[in-house]
Design a protein around this motif. Sequence first.
Motif, PDB file in Angstrom:
ATOM      1  N   GLY A 515      58.757  64.411  47.724  1.00  0.00           N
ATOM      2  CA  GLY A 515      57.522  63.902  47.138  1.00  0.00           C
ATOM      3  C   GLY A 515      57.025  64.814  46.021  1.00  0.00           C
ATOM      4  N   TYR A 516      56.310  64.210  45.072  1.00  0.00           N
ATOM      5  CA  TYR A 516      55.691  64.966  43.984  1.00  0.00           C
ATOM      6  C   TYR A 516      54.195  64.741  44.111  1.00  0.00           C
ATOM      7  CZ  TYR A 516      60.443  64.615  42.099  1.00  0.00           C
ATOM      8  OH  TYR A 516      61.804  64.659  41.942  1.00  0.00           O
ATOM      9  N   TYR A 517      53.411  65.833  44.078  1.00  0.00           N
ATOM     10  CA  TYR A 517      51.965  65.673  44.226  1.00  0.00           C
ATOM     11  C   TYR A 517      51.401  64.904  43.050  1.00  0.00           C
ATOM     12  CZ  TYR A 517      52.464  68.989  48.010  1.00  0.00           C
ATOM     13  OH  TYR A 517      52.853  69.587  49.169  1.00  0.00           O
ATOM     14  N   GLY A 518      50.372  64.108  43.330  1.00  0.00           N
ATOM     15  CA  GLY A 518      49.775  63.293  42.285  1.00  0.00           C
ATOM     16  C   GLY A 518      48.928  64.099  41.319  1.00  0.00           C
ATOM     17  N   LYS A 519      48.660  63.489  40.169  1.00  0.00           N
ATOM     18  CA  LYS A 519      47.783  64.124  39.185  1.00  0.00           C
ATOM     19  C   LYS A 519      46.581  63.220  38.967  1.00  0.00           C
ATOM     20  CE  LYS A 519      51.348  66.657  36.700  1.00  0.00           C
ATOM     21  NZ  LYS A 519      52.618  66.016  37.100  1.00  0.00           N
ATOM     22  N   GLY A 520      45.526  63.793  38.383  1.00  0.00           N
ATOM     23  CA  GLY A 520      44.340  63.001  38.060  1.00  0.00           C
ATOM     24  C   GLY A 520      43.750  62.342  39.284  1.00  0.00           C
ATOM     25  N   LYS A 521      43.676  61.006  39.237  1.00  0.00           N
ATOM     26  CA  LYS A 521      43.065  60.257  40.340  1.00  0.00           C
ATOM     27  C   LYS A 521      43.881  60.352  41.625  1.00  0.00           C
ATOM     28  CE  LYS A 521      42.334  56.102  38.794  1.00  0.00           C
ATOM     29  NZ  LYS A 521      42.033  54.681  38.764  1.00  0.00           N
TER      30      LYS A 521
END
Length: 671
Positions: A515-521
């Motif tokens: 998994g890749y952590y989300g950005k922004g919202k």
Amino acid sequence: MAEEEELDEDDDDAATQNAEAALSRQSEIDVKGGWKIGDPVPYAVLTKTFSLIEATTKRIEKTSLLTTFFLLVIQRSAKGDTKSLLQSVYLCINRLSPDYVGVELGIGESLLIKAISESTGRSLATVKAELKKEGDLGLVAMNSKNSQKTLFKPKALTVPFVFSNLREIALSTGHSSQAKKVSIITKLLAACQDFEAKYIVRSLEGKLRIGNAERTVLVALAHAAALAEKEAAGKRWSKEKLTSRLEEAANTMKAVYSELPTYDLVIPALLEDGVNGLRERCRLTPGVPLKPMLAKPTKAIGEVLDRFENKRFTCEYKYDGERAQVHKLEDGTVGVFSRNSEDMSKKYPDLVEQLPHCIKASTKSFVLDAEAVAIDKTTGKLMPFQELSKRKRKDVKVEDIQVRVCLFAFDLLYLNGEPLLQKPLSERRELLREHFQIVTGEFDFAKSSDSETTEEIQTFLEESVKDGCEGLMVKMLDSDASYYEPSRRSVNWLKLKKDYLAGVGDSLDLVVVGGYYGKGKRTNVYGAFLLACFDAESEEYQTICKIGTGFSEEMLQTHWDTLRPLEISKARGDVKVGGAKPDIWFEPKIVWEVLTADLSLSPIYTAAQGLVEERGISLRFPRFIRVRDDKSADDATGPEQIAEMYERQALAQSSKGGKKGKGGDNNDEFW
Ligand SMILES: Nc1ncnc2c1ncn2[C@@H]1O[C@H](COP(=O)(O)OP(=O)(O)OP(=O)(O)O)[C@@H](O)[C@H]1O
Ligand SMILES: [Mg+2]
Ligand SMILES: [Mg+2]
């Protein structure tokens, strides 16, 4: 009996040598002093075999090592003992029961770390740190054991002891089960020597990672049994005879196992009646699900016509539900099995309840191949697959059910005591229609049309889509090409989906490994994921793409909830990572269906490496379609399928503007 002895004196030497090849390594895996006939199989012999199998990538050598081991087990079992071989085979494929009984291992990392720490006296932090370095908990356990000073030698582990303890772990549920599991694992680990800890831990994790595909096990088992019979009878065979006997045995074993995939029945039969008696004793049996026949994708109607030229074929609606193999035994017992041979009776109590309505009085026992489809309770219209997958997999109560399930039968594999696998589809279909009856909203025959022209097929395809289906299944009707082929992805069944018409190609079922952590919202969820295919041959997950589109906010939240508990600190040893760098890794467990615009060669991802080129293959613009909770990680799309898709695409591109409509495997004429 009365087998001819075709002993060719000139070949005598070669023959003995060949037979000796399987026997020559016995001393290598045997324990010091050997083990006596009738003694339980020492676990050390099994794990020594594992370590040698793991050390080689050559399939032939893996098979011969396993043959050596099975032969030893057979020769050292007491008369009438079938359990020693049975349990040894189960441990080799890391299972504890046939698939449909579903006794499974898959102990989480944290529990195992705890047990390793308790049994070796190392701190949790040390074990975790080492895991981060090694990426293989089995190895960590073995190293921890070997660095530990012990005052006296523990009692040697045996196969029956390990097997029954693993079963106890797998079967324990409820409140105090965690503590109980840790205590059994700790006890097992305390008795481990040499390689044993490594493989016990891997068994507990659910993956042995030695590249022991089931096919290897079947071949080795057949060879070992044939050699044991020969040795016991004191026969001397020419090299040719030996080779042909071994080949014949392996073919028999594979055929028998695909009809009756349970070692619980096959192994006793093998030991009691020998390889030659197997076919007679082990036939398709209601109650034991067989692996379903699968289809090959096609891109256009033209391709279907090319393939089935001058042959009689039928087009059937391709219903978008869940595969259901329905069994009825003579005694009235009913079983519904998924494509993975999981028992689905708990998920579909309504199906079980409805079933008697469609069975005619003349029908005593049967195995049906069908699709369970969701339908609207009031309108009777077909509904998409998702409606069914919303159901819990267990303990569904009939009165709580909102969506009805209707069974669309497309094949009959067994009827009133007779297997039908080796009858043409036209005959099987006739028997199906003769022995079952339509019940509105509950049971129907898959809609079919035996039309032959492009126009007719096109019309039928459009009709199927309008009626809520995915497209068509096109099947050979006559001759042995139309026999039912269990577990095979066969060219005699072609799928023609509406998606293909847009030129997209078949969907893939891939495992979420990172998994890749989300950005922004999206900071509180994963924003993108690393996907992998599964190579059954080497038992490894091969990375294929990063996917970050096609998800709603709500979906991302759901994925977070399911994947978060599967987080692990490092890629598991059976994930072939390549250059992918996700922020976090997952236990390979969750399968997603994904569509792609295009496949391309990639220096980063490892999928199908070496099959088309040194480089791997990756998906361009992958799009999430749905969670496939009817598939486990092992059922994910394999590298051969991906290579085939890539090659078909390349072929389609190279033929653009030239001859059109040619595709598939028969591409020789292009080069
Ligand atoms: N008339 C039919 N004949 C055979 N299969 C059918 C029929 N109608 C629906 N199916 C379903 O279609 C499936 C095959 O196509 P599909 O593309 O859905 O496969 P899948 O489940 O994604 O697996 P895979 O992609 O591995 O083949 C069958 O396993 C079965 O569940
Ligand atoms: Mg389907
Ligand atoms: Mg599919």
